[in-house]
Structures are given as structure tokens and as C-alpha cells.
Design a protein around this motif. Structure first.
Motif, PDB file in Angstrom:
ATOM      1  N   SER A  81       0.803  -1.664   0.110  1.00  0.00           N
ATOM      2  CA  SER A  81      -0.346  -0.196  -0.082  1.00  0.00           C
ATOM      3  C   SER A  81       0.677   0.981   0.218  1.00  0.00           C
ATOM      4  O   SER A  81       0.537   2.123  -0.755  1.00  0.00           O
ATOM      5  N   THR A  82       1.756   1.011   0.668  1.00  0.00           N
ATOM      6  CA  THR A  82       2.608   1.951   1.156  1.00  0.00           C
ATOM      7  C   THR A  82       3.587   2.519  -0.599  1.00  0.00           C
ATOM      8  O   THR A  82       4.019   3.591  -1.220  1.00  0.00           O
ATOM      9  N   ALA A  83       4.747   1.344  -1.030  1.00  0.00           N
ATOM     10  CA  ALA A  83       4.715   1.609  -1.703  1.00  0.00           C
ATOM     11  C   ALA A  83       4.163   2.146  -3.488  1.00  0.00           C
ATOM     12  O   ALA A  83       4.835   2.680  -4.344  1.00  0.00           O
ATOM     13  N   VAL A  84       2.910   1.368  -3.244  1.00  0.00           N
ATOM     14  CA  VAL A  84       2.320   1.715  -4.932  1.00  0.00           C
ATOM     15  C   VAL A  84       1.336   3.113  -4.205  1.00  0.00           C
ATOM     16  O   VAL A  84       1.501   3.920  -5.994  1.00  0.00           O
ATOM     17  N   LEU A  85       1.515   3.744  -3.256  1.00  0.00           N
ATOM     18  CA  LEU A  85       1.393   5.281  -3.503  1.00  0.00           C
ATOM     19  C   LEU A  85       2.384   6.308  -3.583  1.00  0.00           C
ATOM     20  O   LEU A  85       2.337   7.279  -4.593  1.00  0.00           O
ATOM     21  N   PHE A  86       3.670   5.727  -3.040  1.00  0.00           N
ATOM     22  CA  PHE A  86       4.332   6.483  -3.243  1.00  0.00           C
ATOM     23  C   PHE A  86       5.112   6.524  -4.626  1.00  0.00           C
ATOM     24  O   PHE A  86       5.495   7.433  -5.919  1.00  0.00           O
ATOM     25  N   ALA A  87       4.899   5.607  -5.730  1.00  0.00           N
ATOM     26  CA  ALA A  87       5.548   4.810  -6.537  1.00  0.00           C
ATOM     27  C   ALA A  87       4.272   6.130  -7.421  1.00  0.00           C
ATOM     28  O   ALA A  87       5.594   6.531  -8.907  1.00  0.00           O
ATOM     29  N   TYR A  88       3.058   6.102  -7.221  1.00  0.00           N
ATOM     30  CA  TYR A  88       2.430   6.596  -8.208  1.00  0.00           C
ATOM     31  C   TYR A  88       2.691   8.022  -7.749  1.00  0.00           C
ATOM     32  O   TYR A  88       2.267   8.622  -9.143  1.00  0.00           O
ATOM     33  N   ALA A  89       3.183   8.720  -7.004  1.00  0.00           N
ATOM     34  CA  ALA A  89       3.045  10.107  -6.617  1.00  0.00           C
ATOM     35  C   ALA A  89       4.625  10.465  -7.472  1.00  0.00           C
ATOM     36  O   ALA A  89       4.211  11.510  -8.049  1.00  0.00           O
ATOM     37  N   THR A  90       5.197   9.420  -7.286  1.00  0.00           N
ATOM     38  CA  THR A  90       6.790  10.588  -8.650  1.00  0.00           C
ATOM     39  C   THR A  90       6.867   9.823  -9.684  1.00  0.00           C
ATOM     40  O   THR A  90       7.241   9.985 -10.725  1.00  0.00           O
ATOM     41  N   ALA A  91       5.931   8.653 -10.005  1.00  0.00           N
ATOM     42  CA  ALA A  91       5.591   8.803 -11.248  1.00  0.00           C
ATOM     43  C   ALA A  91       4.676   9.015 -12.222  1.00  0.00           C
ATOM     44  O   ALA A  91       5.454   9.517 -13.512  1.00  0.00           O
ATOM     45  N   ARG A  92       3.657   9.583 -12.023  1.00  0.00           N
ATOM     46  CA  ARG A  92       2.786  10.171 -12.555  1.00  0.00           C
ATOM     47  C   ARG A  92       2.214  11.375 -12.113  1.00  0.00           C
ATOM     48  O   ARG A  92       1.470  12.052 -12.864  1.00  0.00           O
ATOM     49  N   MET A  93       2.643  11.965 -10.867  1.00  0.00           N
ATOM     50  CA  MET A  93       2.849  13.438 -10.986  1.00  0.00           C
ATOM     51  C   MET A  93       3.253  14.160 -11.142  1.00  0.00           C
ATOM     52  O   MET A  93       5.160  13.976 -10.916  1.00  0.00           O
ATOM     53  N   ARG A  94       3.251  15.561 -11.423  1.00  0.00           N
ATOM     54  CA  ARG A  94       4.546  16.547 -11.515  1.00  0.00           C
ATOM     55  C   ARG A  94       4.526  17.747 -10.509  1.00  0.00           C
ATOM     56  O   ARG A  94       3.818  18.068  -9.536  1.00  0.00           O
ATOM     57  N   PHE A  95       5.819  17.311  -9.300  1.00  0.00           N
ATOM     58  CA  PHE A  95       5.839  18.429  -8.195  1.00  0.00           C
ATOM     59  C   PHE A  95       7.598  18.572  -8.174  1.00  0.00           C
ATOM     60  O   PHE A  95       7.805  17.083  -8.199  1.00  0.00           O
ATOM     61  N   ARG A  96       7.226  19.678  -7.272  1.00  0.00           N
ATOM     62  CA  ARG A  96       9.358  19.424  -7.043  1.00  0.00           C
ATOM     63  C   ARG A  96       9.777  18.767  -6.371  1.00  0.00           C
ATOM     64  O   ARG A  96       8.945  18.425  -4.791  1.00  0.00           O
ATOM     65  N   GLY A  97      11.059  18.764  -6.543  1.00  0.00           N
ATOM     66  CA  GLY A  97      11.415  17.568  -5.434  1.00  0.00           C
ATOM     67  C   GLY A  97      11.303  15.516  -5.799  1.00  0.00           C
ATOM     68  O   GLY A  97      11.640  15.055  -5.468  1.00  0.00           O
ATOM     69  N   LYS A  98      10.665  15.494  -6.763  1.00  0.00           N
ATOM     70  CA  LYS A  98      10.291  14.450  -6.326  1.00  0.00           C
ATOM     71  C   LYS A  98      11.101  13.104  -7.070  1.00  0.00           C
ATOM     72  O   LYS A  98      11.519  12.088  -6.495  1.00  0.00           O
ATOM     73  N   ASN A  99      11.801  13.508  -7.878  1.00  0.00           N
ATOM     74  CA  ASN A  99      12.921  13.459  -8.013  1.00  0.00           C
ATOM     75  C   ASN A  99      14.165  12.618  -7.344  1.00  0.00           C
ATOM     76  O   ASN A  99      14.566  11.548  -6.788  1.00  0.00           O
ATOM     77  N   GLY A 100      14.303  13.888  -6.562  1.00  0.00           N
ATOM     78  CA  GLY A 100      15.220  13.346  -5.306  1.00  0.00           C
ATOM     79  C   GLY A 100      14.414  12.243  -4.053  1.00  0.00           C
ATOM     80  O   GLY A 100      15.662  11.666  -3.196  1.00  0.00           O
ATOM     81  N   LEU A 101      13.530  13.106  -4.204  1.00  0.00           N
ATOM     82  CA  LEU A 101      12.767  11.491  -2.492  1.00  0.00           C
ATOM     83  C   LEU A 101      12.512  10.452  -3.652  1.00  0.00           C
ATOM     84  O   LEU A 101      13.123   9.189  -2.465  1.00  0.00           O
ATOM     85  N   ARG A 102      12.615   9.948  -4.850  1.00  0.00           N
ATOM     86  CA  ARG A 102      12.761   9.007  -5.622  1.00  0.00           C
ATOM     87  C   ARG A 102      13.978   8.595  -5.083  1.00  0.00           C
ATOM     88  O   ARG A 102      14.083   7.276  -4.688  1.00  0.00           O
ATOM     89  N   MET A 103      15.721   9.297  -5.075  1.00  0.00           N
ATOM     90  CA  MET A 103      16.700   8.959  -5.631  1.00  0.00           C
ATOM     91  C   MET A 103      16.994   8.381  -3.686  1.00  0.00           C
ATOM     92  O   MET A 103      17.538   7.293  -3.206  1.00  0.00           O
ATOM     93  N   PHE A 104      16.044   9.082  -2.682  1.00  0.00           N
ATOM     94  CA  PHE A 104      16.488   9.309  -1.389  1.00  0.00           C
ATOM     95  C   PHE A 104      15.376   7.848  -0.873  1.00  0.00           C
ATOM     96  O   PHE A 104      16.573   6.735   0.052  1.00  0.00           O
ATOM     97  N   THR A 105      15.032   7.064  -1.436  1.00  0.00           N
ATOM     98  CA  THR A 105      14.273   5.435  -0.988  1.00  0.00           C
ATOM     99  C   THR A 105      15.034   4.816  -1.743  1.00  0.00           C
ATOM    100  O   THR A 105      15.057   3.862  -0.695  1.00  0.00           O
ATOM    101  N   SER A 106      16.264   5.009  -2.878  1.00  0.00           N
ATOM    102  CA  SER A 106      16.418   3.883  -3.300  1.00  0.00           C
ATOM    103  C   SER A 106      17.991   3.642  -2.171  1.00  0.00           C
ATOM    104  O   SER A 106      18.409   2.947  -2.593  1.00  0.00           O
ATOM    105  N   ILE A 107      18.261   4.576  -1.525  1.00  0.00           N
ATOM    106  CA  ILE A 107      19.223   4.223  -0.888  1.00  0.00           C
ATOM    107  C   ILE A 107      18.974   3.148  -0.307  1.00  0.00           C
ATOM    108  O   ILE A 107      19.894   2.303   0.431  1.00  0.00           O
ATOM    109  N   GLY A 108      18.179   2.575   0.539  1.00  0.00           N
ATOM    110  CA  GLY A 108      18.189   1.312   1.231  1.00  0.00           C
ATOM    111  C   GLY A 108      18.057   0.276   0.362  1.00  0.00           C
ATOM    112  O   GLY A 108      18.935  -0.487   1.211  1.00  0.00           O
TER     113      GLY A 108
END
Length: 271
Positions: A81-108
Motif C-alpha cells: 500500500s505504501t509503495a504503490v502510493l509513493f510510486a504513483y505520486a513520483t511516476a505519474r504526478m508533477r511536483f518539485r523534488g520528486k526525483n530527489g525523494l525517489r533517489m533518497f528511497t533507493s538508498i535503502g
């Protein structure tokens, strides 16, 4: 001749890959004498069903099985549920800083468990969830989020934006687009993530060994460890316990691997 030789090679590789499972099934019907001396590699001379009865009743296997199922189900629901919501927001929506958020999650993906094991134990203690199932559910969810987001993000980026545009013209809102347009086209990605999460949680041992010290909270990998006695061990019953522990993983893989193949072979939503 080349085709026949290639098939023989594939069948040989399949036999080598499947033999450990067959050997474990044979192992579960033998006694200690047959396992180590008389017949270590062949089929059992007689089917000792009492090994399964002893593994289920004498070794507290139902409690371990229930704990593992609860942990795996909770981690699957929260992570997906969490991954679907986050992936949908970063893949299909436009907002400032989404690429940085996605790269931050990949550190894990690059942080090994052994490095953060002690700080994690301290954090779980400070959150007052130590010696509960939440002490492993929360870390398991965090460890699986990075991979899940990466897979779902790639799958969502591959879908054409015309799907959502058509739905929005018909009056669909954001959640309707996600639930009725995007998710039905992500069967392959969701099945892949489900298999990965379940197998990683079901077979995890190191973190559970540290976080779960009460016997009524132990998961199946910990339960299998404590099947060994101080002086003697009923290895046939242990083999039966391993077979029982492997059944959910095999069934889940067979079910969702077929879904993956079906999703990969059907025609796309946009012709």
C-alpha cells in the motif's frame, strides 16, 4: 539434433535444481538411521507419517507458523500500500523534488542489515515495541520498501499517460485513476513484488533472532533452529517441519509466477 540436445540440457538442469526439494521430501519420511547410514539419498523404504504428526504437535509448529503468517501478511499489506502510493505520486504526478525523494528511497538498497542491527535494536527498544511482532514487522517493511518502489515506479512509468487522460475526461479523480486504471495494468509488477517480499520475510532469520526472544513470538526459521536437542535430534521430524515451512512459499510462487506470465503475454491497454 540441436533442439533435442538443448531440451536434454534444460531437463538436466531442471532435475538438478529440483532434486534438493525432492530430497527434503524423502528426508521427512525417514528416521535417523536411514538418513545418515542406510539410505541417505534415495527414497524412503517406508513412509513415516508420524514425523509430520510429531513436528506439528510436539515442536509447537502451529504457533511458529501462525507468527510467520501474521508477520508476512502485515508486511505485505503495509509495504504494498505504501509503495504503490509513493510510486504513483513520483511516476505519474508533477511536483518539485520528486526525483530527489525517489533517489533518497533507493538508498535503502545499499544498506546491509548487519551495519544497522545494533542501532535498530536500540530504536525498537525506545519505541517500546521490543518483544512484539511489531519489532520485526516495522523493520521488514522498511527493508522492502526501496525494492518495491523501484519495481513499481518502473512499471508505472512504462504505462502511457493517455490512459489517465481518457479516464479524467470521463470524470475520474486521482484515486479512481489509480485503483481502476493503473493497478489493473500492474499485475506483473505487483506479483513480482509480492513474491520477493513474502520470500524475504518468510525466510528471514538474523533480525528475528535478535528481536524475538519469547518462545510464543518466534517465527518458523527460529522454531526450526530450536528443534535440535541437546544430545539427540529427530532429524526426520525436522525434515517434516521444513517441508511444512516450504509449502506456503512454493504455493505463492506457483500462483503468482503464473500471473506474471499471463500479464506479460496479454495485449496492452492502448492499441
Amino acid at each position: 539434433v540441436r533442439r533435442v540436445g538443448f531440451r536434454i540440457l534444460l531437463f538436466g538442469y531442471a532435475a538438478i535444481s529440483l532434486y534438493p526439494l525432492v530430497w527434503m521430501a524423502f528426508y521427512s519420511f525417514k528416521n535417523n538411521q536411514e538418513i545418515f547410514i542406510e539410505n541417505p539419498f534415495g527414497p524412503p523404504t517406508m513412509l513415516r507419517y508420524q514425523n509430520y504428526v510429531k513436528a506439528w504437535e510436539a515442536f509447537n509448529l502451529p504457533a511458529y507458523f501462525k507468527n510467520s503468517m501474521l508477520v508476512a501478511a502485515a508486511v505485505l499489506v503495509i509495504t504494498l500500500s505504501t509503495a504503490v502510493l509513493f510510486a504513483y505520486a513520483t511516476a505519474r504526478m508533477r511536483f518539485r523534488g520528486k526525483n530527489g525523494l525517489r533517489m533518497f528511497t533507493s538508498i535503502g538498497l545499499f544498506i546491509p542489515l548487519q551495519v544497522i542491527m545494533i542501532p535498530l535494536a536500540v530504536l525498537v527498544r525506545d519505541l517500546h515495541i521490543n518483544n512484539t511482532l511489531w519489532s520485526v514487522i516495522v523493520p521488514y517493511t522498511a527493508f522492502n520498501l526501496s525494492f518495491s518502489i523501484m519495481v513499481l515506479y518502473g512499471a508505472m512509468r512504462g504505462l502511457p499517460f493517455e490512459l489517465e487522460e481518457s479516464a479524467c475526461i470521463d470524470g475520474a479523480n486521482v484515486f479512481t485513476c489509480l485503483l481502476r486504471v493503473i493497478l489493473p495494468n500492474l499485475k506483473a509488477a505487483l506479483s513480482t513484488v509480492t513474491i520477493f517480499i513474502f520470500l524475504s520475510v518468510w525466510n528471514e532469520f538474523n533480525l528475528a533472532l535478535i528481536m524475538l526472544t519469547r518462545d510464543n513470538l518466534k517465527t518458523l526459521p527460529l522454531g526450526l533452529l530450536f528443534f535440535q536437542g541437546e544430545f539427540t535430534t529427530n532429524w526426520g521430524a525436522m525434515g517434516a517441519a521444513m517441508v511444512i515451512a516450504s509449502v506456503p512459499s512454493v504455493l505463492l510462487y506457483c500462483l503468482f509466477s503464473e500471473r506474471v506470465e499471463q500479464a506479460m503475454t496479454v495485449s496492452g491497454a492502448v492499441k
